[in-house]
Design an enzyme around this catalytic site. Structure first.
Site, PDB file in Angstrom:
ATOM      1  N   ASP A 121      46.110  47.063  36.253  1.00 46.60           N
ATOM      2  CA  ASP A 121      45.367  47.387  35.027  1.00 46.60           C
ATOM      3  C   ASP A 121      46.159  47.000  33.786  1.00 46.60           C
ATOM      4  O   ASP A 121      47.387  47.006  33.787  1.00 46.60           O
ATOM      5  CB  ASP A 121      45.068  48.896  35.012  1.00 46.60           C
ATOM      6  CG  ASP A 121      43.930  49.236  34.058  1.00 46.60           C
ATOM      7  OD1 ASP A 121      43.219  48.318  33.609  1.00 46.60           O
ATOM      8  OD2 ASP A 121      43.764  50.430  33.753  1.00 46.60           O
ATOM      9  N   GLY A 122      45.436  46.672  32.727  1.00 47.68           N
ATOM     10  CA  GLY A 122      46.070  46.401  31.436  1.00 47.68           C
ATOM     11  C   GLY A 122      46.004  44.949  30.992  1.00 47.68           C
ATOM     12  O   GLY A 122      46.632  44.586  29.982  1.00 47.68           O
ATOM     13  N   ASN A 123      45.250  44.136  31.703  1.00 44.26           N
ATOM     14  CA  ASN A 123      45.157  42.712  31.321  1.00 44.26           C
ATOM     15  C   ASN A 123      44.549  42.541  29.933  1.00 44.26           C
ATOM     16  O   ASN A 123      45.018  41.728  29.131  1.00 44.26           O
ATOM     17  CB  ASN A 123      44.280  41.937  32.314  1.00 44.26           C
ATOM     18  CG  ASN A 123      44.880  41.890  33.697  1.00 44.26           C
ATOM     19  OD1 ASN A 123      46.003  42.328  33.905  1.00 44.26           O
ATOM     20  ND2 ASN A 123      44.122  41.361  34.652  1.00 44.26           N
ATOM     21  N   HIS A 152      43.693  38.173  32.061  1.00 43.68           N
ATOM     22  CA  HIS A 152      43.421  38.029  33.504  1.00 43.68           C
ATOM     23  C   HIS A 152      44.158  36.808  34.055  1.00 43.68           C
ATOM     24  O   HIS A 152      44.719  36.851  35.150  1.00 43.68           O
ATOM     25  CB  HIS A 152      41.918  37.887  33.760  1.00 43.68           C
ATOM     26  CG  HIS A 152      41.124  39.071  33.291  1.00 43.68           C
ATOM     27  ND1 HIS A 152      41.517  40.364  33.551  1.00 43.68           N
ATOM     28  CD2 HIS A 152      39.959  39.161  32.585  1.00 43.68           C
ATOM     29  CE1 HIS A 152      40.636  41.202  33.009  1.00 43.68           C
ATOM     30  NE2 HIS A 152      39.682  40.493  32.422  1.00 43.68           N
ATOM     31  N   GLU A 179      32.245  48.518  39.513  1.00 48.26           N
ATOM     32  CA  GLU A 179      31.872  48.904  38.147  1.00 48.26           C
ATOM     33  C   GLU A 179      32.169  47.808  37.122  1.00 48.26           C
ATOM     34  O   GLU A 179      31.670  47.846  35.997  1.00 48.26           O
ATOM     35  CB  GLU A 179      32.610  50.188  37.729  1.00 48.26           C
ATOM     36  CG  GLU A 179      32.104  51.446  38.400  1.00 48.26           C
ATOM     37  CD  GLU A 179      32.508  51.557  39.855  1.00 48.26           C
ATOM     38  OE1 GLU A 179      31.650  51.936  40.677  1.00 48.26           O
ATOM     39  OE2 GLU A 179      33.654  51.250  40.205  1.00 48.26           O
ATOM     40  N   LEU A 187      52.531  39.745  56.298  1.00 46.38           N
ATOM     41  CA  LEU A 187      52.034  40.680  55.284  1.00 46.38           C
ATOM     42  C   LEU A 187      50.515  40.608  55.278  1.00 46.38           C
ATOM     43  O   LEU A 187      49.950  39.519  55.248  1.00 46.38           O
ATOM     44  CB  LEU A 187      52.574  40.267  53.900  1.00 46.38           C
ATOM     45  CG  LEU A 187      51.910  40.922  52.676  1.00 46.38           C
ATOM     46  CD1 LEU A 187      52.264  42.407  52.604  1.00 46.38           C
ATOM     47  CD2 LEU A 187      52.331  40.220  51.377  1.00 46.38           C
ATOM     48  N   ARG A 207      49.454  52.355  39.725  1.00 45.25           N
ATOM     49  CA  ARG A 207      48.517  51.896  38.705  1.00 45.25           C
ATOM     50  C   ARG A 207      49.313  51.550  37.455  1.00 45.25           C
ATOM     51  O   ARG A 207      50.008  52.416  36.905  1.00 45.25           O
ATOM     52  CB  ARG A 207      47.454  52.942  38.367  1.00 45.25           C
ATOM     53  CG  ARG A 207      46.468  52.390  37.325  1.00 45.25           C
ATOM     54  CD  ARG A 207      45.269  53.266  37.088  1.00 45.25           C
ATOM     55  NE  ARG A 207      44.286  52.543  36.264  1.00 45.25           N
ATOM     56  CZ  ARG A 207      42.979  52.721  36.321  1.00 45.25           C
ATOM     57  NH1 ARG A 207      42.483  53.605  37.151  1.00 45.25           N
ATOM     58  NH2 ARG A 207      42.172  52.024  35.553  1.00 45.25           N
ATOM     59  N   SER A 265      39.805  55.442  39.630  1.00 45.28           N
ATOM     60  CA  SER A 265      38.754  54.450  39.337  1.00 45.28           C
ATOM     61  C   SER A 265      38.099  53.862  40.597  1.00 45.28           C
ATOM     62  O   SER A 265      37.863  52.651  40.685  1.00 45.28           O
ATOM     63  CB  SER A 265      39.313  53.328  38.454  1.00 45.28           C
ATOM     64  OG  SER A 265      39.726  53.836  37.197  1.00 45.28           O
ATOM     65  N   GLU A 277      51.037  58.877  47.636  1.00 45.06           N
ATOM     66  CA  GLU A 277      51.812  59.218  46.449  1.00 45.06           C
ATOM     67  C   GLU A 277      51.390  58.242  45.348  1.00 45.06           C
ATOM     68  O   GLU A 277      51.024  57.104  45.639  1.00 45.06           O
ATOM     69  CB  GLU A 277      53.316  59.045  46.712  1.00 45.06           C
ATOM     70  CG  GLU A 277      53.877  59.991  47.767  1.00 45.06           C
ATOM     71  CD  GLU A 277      53.892  61.442  47.306  1.00 45.06           C
ATOM     72  OE1 GLU A 277      54.042  61.672  46.086  1.00 45.06           O
ATOM     73  OE2 GLU A 277      53.762  62.336  48.167  1.00 45.06           O
TER      74      GLU A 277
HETATM   75  C1  IPE Z   1      40.070  49.353  37.783  1.00 41.74           C
HETATM   76  O1  IPE Z   1      40.399  49.123  36.464  1.00 41.74           O
HETATM   77  C2  IPE Z   1      39.585  48.095  38.436  1.00 41.74           C
HETATM   78  C3  IPE Z   1      40.549  47.019  38.609  1.00 41.74           C
HETATM   79  C4  IPE Z   1      41.821  47.053  38.291  1.00 41.74           C
HETATM   80  C5  IPE Z   1      40.019  45.813  39.218  1.00 41.74           C
HETATM   81  P1  IPE Z   1      39.361  49.392  35.266  1.00 41.74           P
HETATM   82  O2  IPE Z   1      40.078  49.006  34.032  1.00 41.74           O
HETATM   83  O3  IPE Z   1      38.082  48.702  35.561  1.00 41.74           O
HETATM   84  O4  IPE Z   1      39.134  50.969  35.361  1.00 41.74           O
HETATM   85  P2  IPE Z   1      38.686  52.006  34.226  1.00 41.74           P
HETATM   86  O5  IPE Z   1      37.362  51.543  33.730  1.00 41.74           O
HETATM   87  O6  IPE Z   1      39.734  51.962  33.146  1.00 41.74           O
HETATM   88  O7  IPE Z   1      38.650  53.326  34.907  1.00 41.74           O
HETATM   89  C1  IPE Z   2      42.539  45.018  34.853  1.00 37.35           C
HETATM   90  O1  IPE Z   2      42.707  44.847  33.492  1.00 37.35           O
HETATM   91  C2  IPE Z   2      41.819  43.861  35.494  1.00 37.35           C
HETATM   92  C3  IPE Z   2      40.432  44.142  35.864  1.00 37.35           C
HETATM   93  C4  IPE Z   2      39.818  45.264  35.738  1.00 37.35           C
HETATM   94  C5  IPE Z   2      39.717  43.036  36.427  1.00 37.35           C
HETATM   95  P1  IPE Z   2      41.613  45.306  32.455  1.00 37.35           P
HETATM   96  O2  IPE Z   2      40.705  44.143  32.201  1.00 37.35           O
HETATM   97  O3  IPE Z   2      40.945  46.544  32.894  1.00 37.35           O
HETATM   98  O4  IPE Z   2      42.514  45.552  31.180  1.00 37.35           O
HETATM   99  P2  IPE Z   2      42.387  46.747  30.144  1.00 37.35           P
HETATM  100  O5  IPE Z   2      42.367  48.020  30.907  1.00 37.35           O
HETATM  101  O6  IPE Z   2      41.115  46.515  29.386  1.00 37.35           O
HETATM  102  O7  IPE Z   2      43.606  46.598  29.289  1.00 37.35           O
HETATM  103 MG    MG Z   3      41.398  48.503  32.641  1.00 37.57          MG
END
Ligand code: IPE
Ligand code: IPE
Ligand code: MG
Length: 245
Positions: free
Chosen positions: A23-25, A40, A70, A136, A193, A201, A212
Site C-alpha cells: 500500500d501507498g503507491n 504503481h 474493491e 518459492l 502492510r 482490507s 502476526e
Molecule cells: C488494499 O489496498 C489493496 C491492495 C493493496 C491491492 P487499498 O489501498 O485498496 O485499501 P483501502 O481502500 O485503503 O482499505
Molecule cells: C496500493 O497503493 C496499490 C493498489 C491498491 C493497487 P494505493 O494505490 O492504494 O496507494 P494509496 O493508498 O492511495 O497511497
Molecule cells: Mg491504498
C-alpha cells in the site's frame, strides 16, 4: 545494491508464509507531483526486490495483494493501468522468476469478464510454466477479495454436495480450506502492510486467523528486501500463542 543484513534474523525460524498488502503507491506518487499510476509503476521494482529477498532467506510462500475486488471502484484510467501492469510485470519478470525456481499462483476471480483476455492468458501461461517449481510460491492476489474467496469456496462445496460428491457432514476446516483459491496454501504467519495503514482490507481473511501483523511506515515503492528481513525480525520477537495459556 547494499548487502542484505541478516545478522538479527533467526534463519531457523523463518515464517512459512508471509502476506504483503502493498500500500501507498498513490501517496508516493502524490508526494512527487506525479500521477498515481507512476506510483504503481515504481511499485514493480519493490515487488521484484522483495521476491528476490524472499528467495534469499528461503521463504516458502509469499502472497502479494496486487488488485482487490474493491479496486474496481477507482478511476477507469487507474484500473486500466493496473490491469496492464500485471501483464507488464509478467512480460518482464516471468522467465527470470521461473529460472530462479519461483512457482506463480494467481488467487482471485480470473473469470471476471472485466479482465482483458490477454492478461488471463498470460496468467494461466505463467501458472503452467512454473507449476513444478519448488523454491518459492509467489501468489498474486489479483482481483482478489477474502470474502469472494470464502463465498466461492462455499458455493463449490454446495455444488459438490448437491452432485453427491461430498457429504456436508464431512465438511471441516481442512475440507473447507481445500476449496480456497490456492488449496495447498498454508496459513499466513506474518502479514505486512506498508504505508502506515493498519487494516486488512479484505486480504487473506481465512488464512490470517492467527497471523502476526507488522505495519512499516514505508510507502510500497520504497520497500526493499532489507525491509522484508526487518519485518521478519520483528515477527520473530513476537510470542504466538494460538489460544494456549
Ligand atoms: C488494499 O489496498 C489493496 C491492495 C493493496 C491491492 P487499498 O489501498 O485498496 O485499501 P483501502 O481502500 O485503503 O482499505
Ligand atoms: C496500493 O497503493 C496499490 C493498489 C491498491 C493497487 P494505493 O494505490 O492504494 O496507494 P494509496 O493508498 O492511495 O497511497
Ligand atoms: Mg491504498
Amino acid at each position: 545494491m547494499a548487502e542484505l543484513d541478516t545478522t538479527r534474523l533467526d534463519t531457523e525460524r523463518i515464517p512459512r508464509h508471509v502476506g504483503v498488502i502493498m500500500d501507498g503507491n498513490g501517496r508516493w506518487a502524490n508526494q512527487r507531483g506525479l500521477e498515481r499510476t507512476a506510483g504503481h509503476a515504481a511499485g514493480e521494482a519493490a515487488l521484484y526486490d522483495t521476491a528476490l529477498g524472499a528467495l534469499d532467506i528461503g521463504l516458502e510462500w509469499l502472497t502479494v495483494f496486487t488488485f482487490s475486488t474493491e479496486n474496481w471502484s477507482r478511476s477507469a484510467e487507474e484500473v486500466q493501468f493496473l490491469m496492464l501492469f500485471n501483464e507488464d510485470l509478467l512480460g518482464r519478470r516471468r522467465d527470470d522468476l521461473h529460472e530462479r525456481g519461483v512457482r506463480m499462483h494467481f488467487a482471485g476471480d480470473l473469470d471476471d469478464p472485466r479482465i482483458p483476455q490477454s492478461n488471463k492468458d498470460n496468467m494461466r501461461e505463467a501458472m503452467e510454466l512454473t507449476a513444478s517449481n519448488e523454491k518459492l510460491n509467489l501468489v498474486f492476489g489479483f482481483n482478489y477479495g477474502g470474502r469472494s474467496e470464502l463465498v466461492r469456496a462455499a458455493a463449490a462445496i454446495a455444488r459438490r454436495s448437491v452432485a453427491g460428491e461430498l457429504n456436508p457432514d464431512d465438511v471441516d476446516a481442512d475440507v473447507f480450506a481445500s476449496h480456497l483459491a490456492v488449496p495447498d496454501m498454508p496459513d499466513a504467519d506474518l502479514i505486512i502492510r506498508t504505508s502506515g495503514e493498519q487494516r486488512i482490507s479484505n486480504f487473506l481473511l481465512w488464512q490470517s486467523a492467527y497471523a502476526e501483523y507488522v505495519f512499516p511506515e514505508i510507502l510500497w515503492p520504497d520497500f526493499r528486501r532489507q525491509d522484508l528481513v526487518d519485518c521478519i525480525v520483528e515477527y520473530q520477537a513476537r510470542r504466538r500463542r494460538f489460544g494456549r495459556a
